[in-house]
Design a protein around this motif. Structure first.
Motif, mmCIF file in Angstrom:
data_model
loop_
_atom_site.group_PDB
_atom_site.id
_atom_site.type_symbol
_atom_site.label_atom_id
_atom_site.label_comp_id
_atom_site.label_asym_id
_atom_site.label_seq_id
_atom_site.Cartn_x
_atom_site.Cartn_y
_atom_site.Cartn_z
ATOM 1 N N VAL A 314 0.845 -1.125 -0.140
ATOM 2 C CA VAL A 314 0.245 0.019 0.031
ATOM 3 C C VAL A 314 1.200 1.378 -0.094
ATOM 4 O O VAL A 314 1.752 1.511 0.347
ATOM 5 N N ALA A 315 0.559 2.290 -1.133
ATOM 6 C CA ALA A 315 0.962 3.475 -0.212
ATOM 7 C C ALA A 315 -0.056 4.827 -0.219
ATOM 8 O O ALA A 315 -1.182 3.857 -1.582
ATOM 9 N N ILE A 316 -0.017 5.842 0.190
ATOM 10 C CA ILE A 316 -1.315 6.322 0.729
ATOM 11 C C ILE A 316 -0.707 8.286 0.937
ATOM 12 O O ILE A 316 0.441 7.705 1.272
ATOM 13 N N LYS A 317 -0.386 8.790 -0.063
ATOM 14 C CA LYS A 317 -0.343 9.664 0.875
ATOM 15 C C LYS A 317 -1.584 10.769 1.444
ATOM 16 O O LYS A 317 -3.092 10.896 0.790
ATOM 17 N N ALA A 318 -0.739 11.124 2.513
ATOM 18 C CA ALA A 318 -2.134 11.250 3.613
ATOM 19 C C ALA A 318 -1.250 12.373 3.980
ATOM 20 O O ALA A 318 -0.481 13.360 4.087
ATOM 21 N N GLU A 319 -2.772 13.092 4.504
ATOM 22 C CA GLU A 319 -2.382 14.708 4.872
ATOM 23 C C GLU A 319 -2.897 14.345 6.119
ATOM 24 O O GLU A 319 -4.214 14.177 6.514
ATOM 25 N N VAL A 320 -2.410 15.663 7.448
ATOM 26 C CA VAL A 320 -3.224 16.156 8.647
ATOM 27 C C VAL A 320 -3.830 17.219 8.423
ATOM 28 O O VAL A 320 -2.938 18.531 8.408
ATOM 29 N N ALA A 321 -5.032 17.616 8.468
ATOM 30 C CA ALA A 321 -5.309 18.820 8.050
ATOM 31 C C ALA A 321 -5.705 20.401 9.452
ATOM 32 O O ALA A 321 -6.803 19.816 10.438
ATOM 33 N N TRP A 323 -3.783 23.454 11.762
ATOM 34 C CA TRP A 323 -2.576 24.290 11.368
ATOM 35 C C TRP A 323 -1.302 24.169 11.023
ATOM 36 O O TRP A 323 -0.650 24.749 10.242
ATOM 37 N N ARG A 324 -0.928 23.161 11.829
ATOM 38 C CA ARG A 324 0.189 22.473 11.573
ATOM 39 C C ARG A 324 0.967 22.392 10.325
ATOM 40 O O ARG A 324 2.298 22.655 10.008
ATOM 41 N N TRP A 325 -0.096 21.549 9.892
ATOM 42 C CA TRP A 325 1.202 20.453 8.796
ATOM 43 C C TRP A 325 0.163 20.374 7.515
ATOM 44 O O TRP A 325 -0.003 20.278 6.588
ATOM 45 N N ALA A 326 -1.226 21.273 7.635
ATOM 46 C CA ALA A 326 -1.897 21.538 6.023
ATOM 47 C C ALA A 326 -0.316 21.383 4.651
ATOM 48 O O ALA A 326 0.082 22.693 5.167
ATOM 49 N N GLY A 327 -1.108 21.310 3.875
ATOM 50 C CA GLY A 327 0.153 21.638 3.137
ATOM 51 C C GLY A 327 1.150 20.533 3.322
ATOM 52 O O GLY A 327 2.007 20.503 1.847
ATOM 53 N N VAL A 328 0.908 19.956 3.917
ATOM 54 C CA VAL A 328 2.126 18.681 4.191
ATOM 55 C C VAL A 328 1.758 17.266 4.086
ATOM 56 O O VAL A 328 1.260 16.594 4.717
ATOM 57 N N PRO A 329 2.336 16.770 1.871
ATOM 58 C CA PRO A 329 1.257 15.791 2.385
ATOM 59 C C PRO A 329 2.799 14.359 3.428
ATOM 60 O O PRO A 329 4.045 14.408 3.561
ATOM 61 N N PHE A 330 2.505 13.224 4.308
ATOM 62 C CA PHE A 330 2.683 12.334 4.896
ATOM 63 C C PHE A 330 2.578 10.816 3.334
ATOM 64 O O PHE A 330 1.204 10.515 3.563
ATOM 65 N N TYR A 331 3.949 10.479 2.833
ATOM 66 C CA TYR A 331 3.846 9.445 1.904
ATOM 67 C C TYR A 331 4.284 7.963 2.916
ATOM 68 O O TYR A 331 5.268 8.256 3.829
ATOM 69 N N LEU A 332 3.014 7.380 2.799
ATOM 70 C CA LEU A 332 3.200 6.087 3.336
ATOM 71 C C LEU A 332 3.015 4.793 2.536
ATOM 72 O O LEU A 332 2.850 5.452 2.067
ATOM 73 N N ARG A 333 3.961 4.597 3.239
ATOM 74 C CA ARG A 333 4.375 3.560 1.747
ATOM 75 C C ARG A 333 4.534 2.238 2.305
ATOM 76 O O ARG A 333 5.471 1.914 3.573
ATOM 77 N N THR A 334 4.223 0.691 2.431
ATOM 78 C CA THR A 334 4.293 -0.455 3.391
ATOM 79 C C THR A 334 4.364 -1.802 2.476
ATOM 80 O O THR A 334 3.310 -1.735 1.369
#
Ligand code: BG6
Length: 486
Positions: A314-321, A323-334
């Motif tokens: 699985v690969a996912i581009k997650a986002e923590v919506a 104030w601190r993280w908006a617009g920063v992708p968290f790419y997860l991969r396993t």
């Protein structure tokens, strides 16, 4: 510091987890002087077996799963004296009175029940524990994933355990939280002044979290084929890592302060739906290939259902919506059957806003912090420096390297060693609270549903490669690449 004397009852005491992880972990803690004489480890399962037979099984498990240098005859014999066995049938009356008699010899000591069994028998075991009066104020229960397969079933598991135990007696293990580097992430973030001010979307470009394995499903096909990588790895391990990277500083390391902050992150994850799922998620399934020079079979040859659509990658581009993280992708991969066994969190900082260096000085590369969970646990902070020598201003990207094994020359304890004793200490900081598990499922369930609705199969990838090419395309579309160690 030793923990108080305890009784550990391991349901599933003859099973794979007990033999491979739990008994060796307790052995190491005894060896290091953290377990006091008089503590008891009581194996319990349906199988008829005497104390002596269980001791023989335990000693064989230690032989099999410890490195020869760690196998110390004297410690093993002390360990075996702590070990005993009661045949107990989870679902019937069989054995419960015997177990009670044994435990009542020491009614006041800390008592932990470890349910190293499938979740389908959590309910009858807990009910029997309650019915036979085995819960004292000093009692805890430890449960492991799968904690359900979706939100509804997770709630049912939580409810049946919650009928007998209060939340502060329930220890939901995610063994990733016991890994040394994961705890070091907390030290790094909150015991240094340096990272706090740059830990946000102004300074961080994106984050990558990878858990790659070379193994396939092996003998776990029956379980795995009903689970898949999303439930087996992302719902728990990868999301827990994401939480620790993204959470706000808790007031203290107290369990509820930390878990309150992690819960906020889970709730802030941007939902994945039919519109974005095909762009920001990728699932794959391995085909036959070659790993470390050896041919390995494809997934469909290893499971009973040869038409299975279970994902092994699985690969996912997650986002923590928030104030601190908006617009920063968290790419997860396993994934399973990838080229190497490697788990890491990589923080990619932003580029400098402007270069003052002349052409020919070399490229300025963005700072990068690599937290390596395995192998070679440790951290590397990549920075730019001037190449030493009189050759003019030439820039170089180099790591400040802190590989733990080199820096500390100690054996890296297995995650279970710490977690099993945290249960005895009553410290829940590294365990998941009910609402966290449920919030994680709330984010995961729609992904699974989108995949089911899309009626496309997982993308095939050859064993020994880094997953389907669409996982590469997913991150390259954003002008970024998956991290490769250099
Ligand atoms: C388990 C999964 O939780 O974690 C396995 O069920 C996986 O499928 C394992 O292999 C990976 O753990 P580690 O510590 O080897 O990265």
């Amino acid at each position: 510091i030793p923990v108080p004397v305890f009784d550990y009852v391991v349901f599933g005491g003859t099973g794979d987890l007990a033999r491979r992880k739990l008994l060796p972990a307790l052995y190491f803690r005894l060896k290091d002087g953290q377990i006091l004489e008089g503590s008891r480890i009581i194996g319990a399962s349906r199988r008829e077996m005497t104390d002596d037979e269980y001791r023989t099984m335990t000693s064989e498990a230690l032989k099999e799963f410890l490195a020869p240098v760690d196998f110390d005859e004297a410690v093993v014999s002390r360990f075996l004296q702590m070990v005993s066995y009661v045949p107990v049938d989870a679902a019937s009356e069989g054995g419960w009175d015997e177990l009670r008699e044994r435990l009542e010899l020491e009614p006041d000591r800390i008592r932990a029940f470890y349910l190293a069994v499938g979740p389908d028998i959590f309910d009858p075991i807990c009910e029997n524990i309650g019915k036979h009066g085995l819960v004292t104020p000093q009692t805890r229960v430890v449960i492991e994933k799968p904690l359900g397969k979706d939100l509804d079933s997770a709630r049912r598991v939580n409810e049946s355990v919650g009928r007998v135990f209060s939340e502060d007696q329930i220890f939901r293990i995610d063994h990733y939280l016991g890994k040394e580097t994961v705890q070091n992430l907390m030290a790094l973030r909150f015991a240094n002044v340096l990272y706090g001010p740059v830990w946000n979307s102004a300074m961080i470009d994106h984050v990558q979290i990878t858990a790659a394995e070379t193994v396939g499903v092996g003998s776990r096909g029956d379980y795995y084929d009903h689970s898949g990588a999303l439930r087996d790895m992302v719902q728990n391990h990868l999301l827990q890592l994401l939480c620790l990277v993204a959470m706000e500083p808790p007031d203290t390391l107290d369990a509820n302060s930390v878990r309150d902050e992690k819960l906020k992150v889970l709730k802030a994850l941007r939902p994945i739906n039919d519109e974005n799922s095909s762009i920001i998620t990728v699932r794959g399934q391995y085909r036959a290939g070659i790993i470390d020079g050896k041919s390995v079979p494809g997934y469909l040859d290893e499971v009973t259902d040869h038409a299975s659509e279970t994902e092994t990658f699985v690969a996912i581009k997650a986002e923590v919506a928030n104030w601190r993280w908006a617009g920063v992708p968290f790419y997860l991969r396993t994934g399973k059957r990838l080229p190497s066994r490697m788990s890491e969190i990589v923080i990619f900082f932003k580029q400098v806003p402007h270069s003052i260096f002349p052409k020919g000085s070399g490229n300025i590369q963005a700072n990068r912090l690599v937290l390596r969970l395995q192998p070679d646990e440790g951290m590397k902070q990549w920075i730019m420096i001037k190449d030493p020598g009189p050759g003019g201003m030439r820039l170089r990207h180099v790591p400040l390297d802190m590989t733990f094994a080199e820096a500390f020359q100690v054996r890296n304890p297995d995650a279970y060693e710490r977690l099993l004793l945290d249960v005895i200490r009553g410290n829940q900081t590294l365990f998941m609270r009910r609402d966290e598990v449920e919030a994680a499922w709330k984010w995961i369930d729609p992904i699974k549903e989108c995949w089911e609705r899309s009626s496309t199969a997982p993308k095939p990838y050859t064993a020994g490669t880094w997953g389907p090419s669409s996982a590469v395309a997913m991150i390259e579309r954003d002008g970024r690449n998956w991290h490769e160690d250099i």
